[in-house]
Write a protein that holds these residues in place. Sequence first.
Motif, PDB file in Angstrom:
ATOM      1  N   TYR A  48      -5.741   0.546  -5.479  1.00 37.54           N
ATOM      2  CA  TYR A  48      -6.082   0.449  -4.064  1.00 37.54           C
ATOM      3  C   TYR A  48      -7.270  -0.482  -3.846  1.00 37.54           C
ATOM      4  CZ  TYR A  48      -6.905   1.344   0.790  1.00 37.54           C
ATOM      5  OH  TYR A  48      -7.085   1.168   2.144  1.00 37.54           O
ATOM      6  N   GLN A  49      -8.231  -0.494  -4.728  1.00 36.77           N
ATOM      7  CA  GLN A  49      -9.385  -1.375  -4.546  1.00 36.77           C
ATOM      8  C   GLN A  49      -8.966  -2.843  -4.518  1.00 36.77           C
ATOM      9  OE1 GLN A  49     -12.713  -0.636  -3.734  1.00 36.77           O
ATOM     10  NE2 GLN A  49     -11.544   1.204  -3.219  1.00 36.77           N
ATOM     11  N   ARG A  50      -7.923  -3.189  -5.268  1.00 39.70           N
ATOM     12  CA  ARG A  50      -7.389  -4.548  -5.187  1.00 39.70           C
ATOM     13  C   ARG A  50      -6.854  -4.813  -3.775  1.00 39.70           C
ATOM     14  NH1 ARG A  50      -2.645  -6.980  -5.209  1.00 39.70           N
ATOM     15  NH2 ARG A  50      -1.426  -5.120  -5.610  1.00 39.70           N
ATOM     16  N   LEU A  51      -6.188  -3.813  -3.193  1.00 33.67           N
ATOM     17  CA  LEU A  51      -5.643  -3.961  -1.844  1.00 33.67           C
ATOM     18  C   LEU A  51      -6.741  -3.910  -0.777  1.00 33.67           C
ATOM     19  CD1 LEU A  51      -2.412  -1.818  -2.220  1.00 33.67           C
ATOM     20  CD2 LEU A  51      -2.635  -4.316  -2.236  1.00 33.67           C
ATOM     21  N   VAL A  52      -7.816  -3.164  -1.035  1.00 34.73           N
ATOM     22  CA  VAL A  52      -8.947  -3.132  -0.106  1.00 34.73           C
ATOM     23  C   VAL A  52      -9.488  -4.545   0.100  1.00 34.73           C
ATOM     24  CG1 VAL A  52     -11.366  -2.414   0.155  1.00 34.73           C
ATOM     25  CG2 VAL A  52      -9.635  -0.738  -0.479  1.00 34.73           C
TER      26      VAL A  52
ATOM     27  N   VAL B   3       0.787  -1.230   0.000  1.00 29.37           N
ATOM     28  CA  VAL B   3       0.000   0.000   0.000  1.00 29.37           C
ATOM     29  C   VAL B   3       0.826   1.290   0.000  1.00 29.37           C
ATOM     30  CG1 VAL B   3      -0.417   0.224   2.507  1.00 29.37           C
ATOM     31  CG2 VAL B   3      -2.162   0.975   0.866  1.00 29.37           C
ATOM     32  N   PRO B   4       2.026   1.361   0.586  1.00 30.93           N
ATOM     33  CA  PRO B   4       2.743   2.647   0.576  1.00 30.93           C
ATOM     34  C   PRO B   4       2.975   3.221  -0.821  1.00 30.93           C
ATOM     35  CG  PRO B   4       3.743   1.207   2.197  1.00 30.93           C
ATOM     36  CD  PRO B   4       2.755   0.381   1.418  1.00 30.93           C
ATOM     37  N   ALA B   5       3.292   2.398  -1.799  1.00 29.83           N
ATOM     38  CA  ALA B   5       3.528   2.896  -3.158  1.00 29.83           C
ATOM     39  C   ALA B   5       2.260   3.492  -3.761  1.00 29.83           C
ATOM     40  CB  ALA B   5       4.062   1.772  -4.047  1.00 29.83           C
ATOM     41  N   VAL B   6       1.109   2.896  -3.473  1.00 34.81           N
ATOM     42  CA  VAL B   6      -0.161   3.413  -4.011  1.00 34.81           C
ATOM     43  C   VAL B   6      -0.502   4.740  -3.336  1.00 34.81           C
ATOM     44  CG1 VAL B   6      -2.606   2.914  -4.391  1.00 34.81           C
ATOM     45  CG2 VAL B   6      -0.927   1.062  -4.483  1.00 34.81           C
ATOM     46  N   ILE B   7      -0.271   4.825  -2.039  1.00 36.43           N
ATOM     47  CA  ILE B   7      -0.502   6.086  -1.311  1.00 36.43           C
ATOM     48  C   ILE B   7       0.366   7.189  -1.907  1.00 36.43           C
ATOM     49  CG2 ILE B   7      -0.158   7.237   0.919  1.00 36.43           C
ATOM     50  CD1 ILE B   7      -0.860   4.449   2.204  1.00 36.43           C
ATOM     51  N   ALA B   8       1.660   6.919  -2.060  1.00 32.19           N
ATOM     52  CA  ALA B   8       2.588   7.922  -2.591  1.00 32.19           C
ATOM     53  C   ALA B   8       2.223   8.339  -4.011  1.00 32.19           C
ATOM     54  CB  ALA B   8       4.012   7.383  -2.539  1.00 32.19           C
ATOM     55  N   ALA B   9       1.753   7.408  -4.822  1.00 32.47           N
ATOM     56  CA  ALA B   9       1.382   7.712  -6.205  1.00 32.47           C
ATOM     57  C   ALA B   9       0.231   8.715  -6.278  1.00 32.47           C
ATOM     58  CB  ALA B   9       1.015   6.436  -6.955  1.00 32.47           C
TER      59      ALA B   9
ATOM     60  N   LEU C  18      -7.349  12.267  -2.129  1.00 31.45           N
ATOM     61  CA  LEU C  18      -7.715  11.181  -1.215  1.00 31.45           C
ATOM     62  C   LEU C  18      -8.734  10.256  -1.881  1.00 31.45           C
ATOM     63  CD1 LEU C  18      -8.554  11.501   2.553  1.00 31.45           C
ATOM     64  CD2 LEU C  18      -9.888  10.054   1.056  1.00 31.45           C
ATOM     65  N   GLU C  19      -9.761  10.831  -2.465  1.00 32.19           N
ATOM     66  CA  GLU C  19     -10.793  10.014  -3.098  1.00 32.19           C
ATOM     67  C   GLU C  19     -10.259   9.292  -4.334  1.00 32.19           C
ATOM     68  OE1 GLU C  19     -14.172  12.608  -3.568  1.00 32.19           O
ATOM     69  OE2 GLU C  19     -14.712  12.370  -1.456  1.00 32.19           O
ATOM     70  N   ALA C  20      -9.355   9.936  -5.081  1.00 27.78           N
ATOM     71  CA  ALA C  20      -8.749   9.260  -6.237  1.00 27.78           C
ATOM     72  C   ALA C  20      -7.934   8.057  -5.768  1.00 27.78           C
ATOM     73  CB  ALA C  20      -7.875  10.236  -7.016  1.00 27.78           C
ATOM     74  N   PHE C  21      -7.216   8.206  -4.671  1.00 26.62           N
ATOM     75  CA  PHE C  21      -6.479   7.088  -4.081  1.00 26.62           C
ATOM     76  C   PHE C  21      -7.440   5.968  -3.695  1.00 26.62           C
ATOM     77  CE2 PHE C  21      -5.840   5.337   0.213  1.00 26.62           C
ATOM     78  CZ  PHE C  21      -4.866   4.388  -0.077  1.00 26.62           C
ATOM     79  N   TYR C  22      -8.457   6.309  -2.901  1.00 25.25           N
ATOM     80  CA  TYR C  22      -9.361   5.286  -2.368  1.00 25.25           C
ATOM     81  C   TYR C  22     -10.073   4.520  -3.489  1.00 25.25           C
ATOM     82  CZ  TYR C  22     -12.754   2.734   0.246  1.00 25.25           C
ATOM     83  OH  TYR C  22     -13.491   1.704   0.760  1.00 25.25           O
ATOM     84  N   HIS C  23     -10.500   5.211  -4.517  1.00 24.42           N
ATOM     85  CA  HIS C  23     -11.280   4.580  -5.587  1.00 24.42           C
ATOM     86  C   HIS C  23     -10.422   4.022  -6.721  1.00 24.42           C
ATOM     87  CE1 HIS C  23     -15.026   5.634  -3.708  1.00 24.42           C
ATOM     88  NE2 HIS C  23     -14.624   6.875  -3.588  1.00 24.42           N
ATOM     89  N   SER C  24      -9.108   4.203  -6.640  1.00 22.95           N
ATOM     90  CA  SER C  24      -8.240   3.721  -7.720  1.00 22.95           C
ATOM     91  C   SER C  24      -8.280   2.196  -7.813  1.00 22.95           C
ATOM     92  CB  SER C  24      -6.803   4.187  -7.493  1.00 22.95           C
ATOM     93  OG  SER C  24      -6.220   3.494  -6.399  1.00 22.95           O
ATOM     94  N   PRO C  25      -8.147   1.664  -9.011  1.00 20.52           N
ATOM     95  CA  PRO C  25      -8.121   0.198  -9.165  1.00 20.52           C
ATOM     96  C   PRO C  25      -6.994  -0.448  -8.358  1.00 20.52           C
ATOM     97  CG  PRO C  25      -8.333   1.274 -11.300  1.00 20.52           C
ATOM     98  CD  PRO C  25      -8.086   2.360 -10.290  1.00 20.52           C
TER      99      PRO C  25
END
Length: 95
Positions: A74-78, A24-30, A65-72
């Motif tokens: 992150y959704q895989r990691l969710v 998850v850190p790489a997705v957050i940073a992206a 924040l919302e782009a992160f949360y809804h990104s494909p």
Amino acid sequence: MPAYLYGNIDITDPALYEEYRREVPAVIAAHGGRYLVRGGAVKVLEGHGVPNRQVILEFPDMAHLEAFYHSPEYQRLVAIRQRAASGTLFAIEGY
């Protein structure tokens, strides 16, 4: 205006959660986010809350924040996180 993602997470499968935590850190940073709090000791000063794993992320604004949360990505990691833990996430506008 910055935005914050706050999570109170109860880990039920530490081995599976480690996979989430590693990726998850790489997705957050992206998405322009950064950790302010990631685990650590918690002490309840008032009330009857049950602190578990506390996480606070900061993003440049709510759109990031919302782009992160809804990104494909992150959704895989969710899906992994939800199998490995339960909890509550909040999106909070800062100032």
